[in-house]
Design a protein around this motif. Structure first.
Motif, PDB file in Angstrom:
ATOM      1  N   GLY A  58       0.800  -1.220   0.000  1.00  0.00           N
ATOM      2  CA  GLY A  58       0.000   0.000   0.000  1.00  0.00           C
ATOM      3  C   GLY A  58       0.829   1.265   0.000  1.00  0.00           C
ATOM      4  N   LEU A  59       2.119   1.142  -0.320  1.00  0.00           N
ATOM      5  CA  LEU A  59       2.991   2.317  -0.408  1.00  0.00           C
ATOM      6  C   LEU A  59       3.048   2.736  -1.873  1.00  0.00           C
ATOM      7  CD1 LEU A  59       5.815   1.028   1.964  1.00  0.00           C
ATOM      8  CD2 LEU A  59       3.978   2.625   2.517  1.00  0.00           C
ATOM      9  N   MET A  60       2.225   3.675  -2.248  1.00  0.00           N
ATOM     10  CA  MET A  60       2.054   4.032  -3.648  1.00  0.00           C
ATOM     11  C   MET A  60       2.879   5.272  -3.998  1.00  0.00           C
ATOM     12  SD  MET A  60       0.075   1.506  -3.768  1.00  0.00           S
ATOM     13  CE  MET A  60      -0.324   1.496  -5.512  1.00  0.00           C
ATOM     14  N   GLY A  61       3.236   5.358  -5.246  1.00  0.00           N
ATOM     15  CA  GLY A  61       3.980   6.523  -5.703  1.00  0.00           C
ATOM     16  C   GLY A  61       4.908   6.142  -6.832  1.00  0.00           C
ATOM     17  N   LYS A  62       5.624   7.114  -7.326  1.00  0.00           N
ATOM     18  CA  LYS A  62       6.549   6.888  -8.430  1.00  0.00           C
ATOM     19  C   LYS A  62       7.726   6.041  -7.963  1.00  0.00           C
ATOM     20  CE  LYS A  62       9.371   9.356 -11.835  1.00  0.00           C
ATOM     21  NZ  LYS A  62       9.868  10.686 -12.270  1.00  0.00           N
ATOM     22  N   SER A  63       8.053   5.024  -8.755  1.00  0.00           N
ATOM     23  CA  SER A  63       9.191   4.170  -8.415  1.00  0.00           C
ATOM     24  C   SER A  63      10.493   4.946  -8.570  1.00  0.00           C
ATOM     25  CB  SER A  63       9.235   2.933  -9.316  1.00  0.00           C
ATOM     26  OG  SER A  63       8.126   2.110  -9.073  1.00  0.00           O
ATOM     27  N   PRO A  64      11.484   4.712  -7.699  1.00  0.00           N
ATOM     28  CA  PRO A  64      12.762   5.420  -7.805  1.00  0.00           C
ATOM     29  C   PRO A  64      13.561   4.938  -9.010  1.00  0.00           C
ATOM     30  CG  PRO A  64      12.911   3.735  -6.125  1.00  0.00           C
ATOM     31  CD  PRO A  64      11.476   3.775  -6.563  1.00  0.00           C
ATOM     32  N   SER A  65      14.498   5.756  -9.447  1.00  0.00           N
ATOM     33  CA  SER A  65      15.425   5.378 -10.516  1.00  0.00           C
ATOM     34  C   SER A  65      16.820   5.277  -9.925  1.00  0.00           C
ATOM     35  CB  SER A  65      15.392   6.402 -11.649  1.00  0.00           C
ATOM     36  OG  SER A  65      15.723   7.691 -11.152  1.00  0.00           O
ATOM     37  N   VAL A  66      17.712   4.637 -10.656  1.00  0.00           N
ATOM     38  CA  VAL A  66      19.070   4.403 -10.153  1.00  0.00           C
ATOM     39  C   VAL A  66      20.004   5.510 -10.622  1.00  0.00           C
ATOM     40  CG1 VAL A  66      21.055   2.854 -10.180  1.00  0.00           C
ATOM     41  CG2 VAL A  66      18.736   1.916 -10.098  1.00  0.00           C
ATOM     42  N   ASP A  67      20.623   6.185  -9.650  1.00  0.00           N
ATOM     43  CA  ASP A  67      21.675   7.162  -9.924  1.00  0.00           C
ATOM     44  C   ASP A  67      22.959   6.552  -9.365  1.00  0.00           C
ATOM     45  OD1 ASP A  67      23.515   9.266  -9.863  1.00  0.00           O
ATOM     46  OD2 ASP A  67      21.986  10.778  -9.440  1.00  0.00           O
ATOM     47  N   LEU A  68      23.683   5.818 -10.220  1.00  0.00           N
ATOM     48  CA  LEU A  68      24.845   5.070  -9.735  1.00  0.00           C
ATOM     49  C   LEU A  68      25.927   5.966  -9.137  1.00  0.00           C
ATOM     50  CD1 LEU A  68      25.959   2.258  -9.329  1.00  0.00           C
ATOM     51  CD2 LEU A  68      26.998   2.375 -11.593  1.00  0.00           C
ATOM     52  N   PRO A  69      26.279   7.105  -9.763  1.00  0.00           N
ATOM     53  CA  PRO A  69      27.272   7.975  -9.126  1.00  0.00           C
ATOM     54  C   PRO A  69      26.870   8.402  -7.713  1.00  0.00           C
ATOM     55  CG  PRO A  69      26.981   8.609 -11.408  1.00  0.00           C
ATOM     56  CD  PRO A  69      25.919   7.601 -11.108  1.00  0.00           C
ATOM     57  N   LYS A  70      25.579   8.688  -7.501  1.00  0.00           N
ATOM     58  CA  LYS A  70      25.100   9.062  -6.175  1.00  0.00           C
ATOM     59  C   LYS A  70      25.194   7.878  -5.214  1.00  0.00           C
ATOM     60  CE  LYS A  70      23.154  12.105  -3.416  1.00  0.00           C
ATOM     61  NZ  LYS A  70      23.845  13.348  -3.039  1.00  0.00           N
ATOM     62  N   MET A  71      24.898   6.675  -5.732  1.00  0.00           N
ATOM     63  CA  MET A  71      25.006   5.477  -4.913  1.00  0.00           C
ATOM     64  C   MET A  71      26.459   5.241  -4.497  1.00  0.00           C
ATOM     65  SD  MET A  71      23.650   1.593  -5.739  1.00  0.00           S
ATOM     66  CE  MET A  71      22.000   2.176  -6.123  1.00  0.00           C
ATOM     67  N   LEU A  72      27.384   5.521  -5.406  1.00  0.00           N
ATOM     68  CA  LEU A  72      28.807   5.365  -5.089  1.00  0.00           C
ATOM     69  C   LEU A  72      29.259   6.378  -4.042  1.00  0.00           C
ATOM     70  CD1 LEU A  72      30.381   4.657  -8.609  1.00  0.00           C
ATOM     71  CD2 LEU A  72      29.799   3.018  -6.817  1.00  0.00           C
ATOM     72  N   GLU A  73      28.645   7.560  -4.049  1.00  0.00           N
ATOM     73  CA  GLU A  73      28.952   8.552  -3.003  1.00  0.00           C
ATOM     74  C   GLU A  73      28.506   8.029  -1.641  1.00  0.00           C
ATOM     75  OE1 GLU A  73      27.322  12.408  -3.760  1.00  0.00           O
ATOM     76  OE2 GLU A  73      28.151  12.525  -5.798  1.00  0.00           O
ATOM     77  N   TYR A  74      27.318   7.434  -1.608  1.00  0.00           N
ATOM     78  CA  TYR A  74      26.821   6.834  -0.360  1.00  0.00           C
ATOM     79  C   TYR A  74      27.754   5.725   0.105  1.00  0.00           C
ATOM     80  CZ  TYR A  74      24.434   2.891   1.863  1.00  0.00           C
ATOM     81  OH  TYR A  74      24.139   1.796   2.637  1.00  0.00           O
ATOM     82  N   LYS A  75      28.167   4.872  -0.851  1.00  0.00           N
ATOM     83  CA  LYS A  75      29.089   3.789  -0.527  1.00  0.00           C
ATOM     84  C   LYS A  75      30.380   4.332   0.064  1.00  0.00           C
ATOM     85  CE  LYS A  75      32.133   2.874  -3.133  1.00  0.00           C
ATOM     86  NZ  LYS A  75      33.194   2.636  -4.109  1.00  0.00           N
TER      87      LYS A  75
END
Length: 461
Positions: A71-88
């Motif tokens: 029941g968690l509705m909304g637009k699905s996220p997209s992958v921003d790999l450079p941003k993910m690498l910053e988190y990593k």
């Protein structure tokens, strides 16, 4: 008089833990590390960054596959790999800086640079020679190579390069169906890559419990990963930024090829002792590893070795245990590692975990045993989390009921396994675990149910 009581060479999980424990026991200690940051392969380019990527990709999967079901509705996220690498990288930085803080807190000197041992009692770092009553080699391991596969860390990568890719590859071929290959392969599969795993054996995670291996393979296939088993890689070639992997099917020697944007070489690791001068020093080696006695001592007095450079599983926590044990030994105490109770975990989704012996090992030694199994589909918490796949299996001695091993595939397996580790450390029987009250509703109830199944039977299966 020596400059230090102990000099540890290498600041990975084994080395930094050893150095800190030595200092806590009153020994003047230094640790040699040539990286710009402490923590070794594990914290910098291994355990920690890969777990960050696994966590991010699992949440992405939850958002795209399961949120709407809850029941968690909304637009699905997209992958921003450079941003993910910053988190990593932020995860890596916080952990490595934490080790530096612990060194300062415990008064461990960081000797920056790469070390060698010109003679017993001496460690050379750069142009300076430091003296020590004891030297501990904790230089870890490096990715194993494969004939015909040339790594460039761009198209053909090891785990190090796989954690730095600039974009999600359309096609990825993983050479090796072990822990590293399956963890990183599952990361990129969830992020959108078409992943094919090429494994030499006819099964994945060699050495694991056979039933777990078969179930895990089914689950990974269901998730979209493809497998070429019983296949021997002959080599790779790269042209115009694309790779071709050539392999032979072992059953009929037929040759095949796979095209890929990225090839991940994940055929294991080998001890790293290059540049230490061990051969010249006369340190006895065995299959590339430092040969040690029951007290982690080499054949040269005052020189010890721990972690990936000695025999045993190449696991960070095994190295940590050895690091503490050798520190206690040097300090005149009785350092000890129980090698029969070292857990192993694969941090995929679902997780896979094990400790102790497998059914195959017990059968080979002719030991009579009983099996207690419980499916996560019978666990209320697991079902509510869409995590009902998998099971817990506990192996106990047929006569004494003493727990001999446990094998899990399912939610939180890497955390749940430690209940059995503690039980085995104290020589507990399956009945002891079965009679221990477990909170409801928790994933851990599956452990109790499996223990009950070793006796009169599980309640919810």
């Amino acid at each position: 008089m020596a400059d230090y009581d102990v000099i540890v060479i290498g600041a990975g999980p084994g080395g930094y833990v050893c150095a800190i424990r030595c200092a806590q026991l009153g020994l003047k200690t230094a640790c040699v590390e040539g990286r710009e940051t402490l923590g070794g392969t594990c914290l910098n380019v291994g355990c920690i960054p890969s777990k960050a990527m696994l966590h991010a990709s699992e949440l992405y999967h939850e958002a795209t596959e399961n949120f709407a079901k809850m029941g968690l509705m909304g637009k699905s996220p997209s992958v921003d790999l450079p941003k993910m690498l910053e988190y990593k990288q932020s995860s890596v930085d916080s952990n490595t800086s934490g080790i530096e803080f612990l060194f300062k807190k415990n008064k461990v000197d960081w000797l920056k640079g790469y070390g060698s041992i010109p003679e017993a009692g001496k460690v050379k770092v750069g142009d300076k020679v430091h003296t020590a009553k004891n030297i501990v080699i904790a230089t870890g391991s490096e990715a194993a190579s494969l004939p015909g596969v040339e790594v460039d860390e761009k198209v053909v990568v090891t785990s190090t390069g796989a954690l730095e890719l600039k974009k999600v590859p359309g096609k990825m071929v993983v050479i090796g169906g072990g822990v590293i290959g399956l963890e990183l392969g599952s990361v990129y599969s969830r992020l959108g890559s078409e992943v094919t795993v090429v494994e030499f054996q006819d099964h994945i995670i060699p050495g694991s419990d056979g039933e777990i291996s078969k179930q895990f393979l089914k689950m990974l296939k269901k998730q979209g990963l493809k497998f070429e088993l019983n296949a021997a890689v002959q080599g790779t070639s790269v042209k115009n930024g694309k790779a071709t992997v050539t392999y032979k099917k072992r059953k009929d020697d037929s040759e095949h090829t796979l095209d890929a944007d990225v090839v991940l070489l994940a055929t294991g690791r080998r001890p790293y002792t290059s540049g230490l001068g061990l051969e010249e020093l006369g340190v006895e080696m065995e299959r590339g590893m430092v040969k040690t006695d029951a007290h982690w001592s080499s054949n040269i007095k005052g020189i010890y070795a721990i972690g990936d450079v000695i025999s045993g599983p190449m696991l960070a926590h095994k190295a940590e245990d050895e690091g503490m044990a050798v520190a206690e030994t040097i300090a005149g105490q009785h350092g000890h590692v129980n090698y029969s109770v070292i857990p192993g975990v694969i941090y995929t989704h679902p997780e896979v975990a094990n400790v102790g012996q497998t059914e195959e090992q017990l059968k080979a030694e002719g030991r009579k045993y009983k099996v207690g199994k419980f499916p996560f589909m019978g666990n209320a918490r697991a079902k509510s989390h869409f995590a009902g796949e998998g099971f817990v299996k506990i192996l106990a001695d047929a006569e004494t009921d003493r727990i001999l091993g446990a094998h899990l595939i399912g939610p939180m397996a890497g955390d749940l396994i430690h209940e059995v580790c503690v039980a085995m450390e104290f020589g507990a029987a399956a009945e002891d675990l079965a009679r221990t009250c477990h909170a409801h509703p928790t994933f851990s109830e599956a452990m109790r149910e499996a223990a009950l199944a070793c006796g009169d039977g599980a309640i919810h299966a």
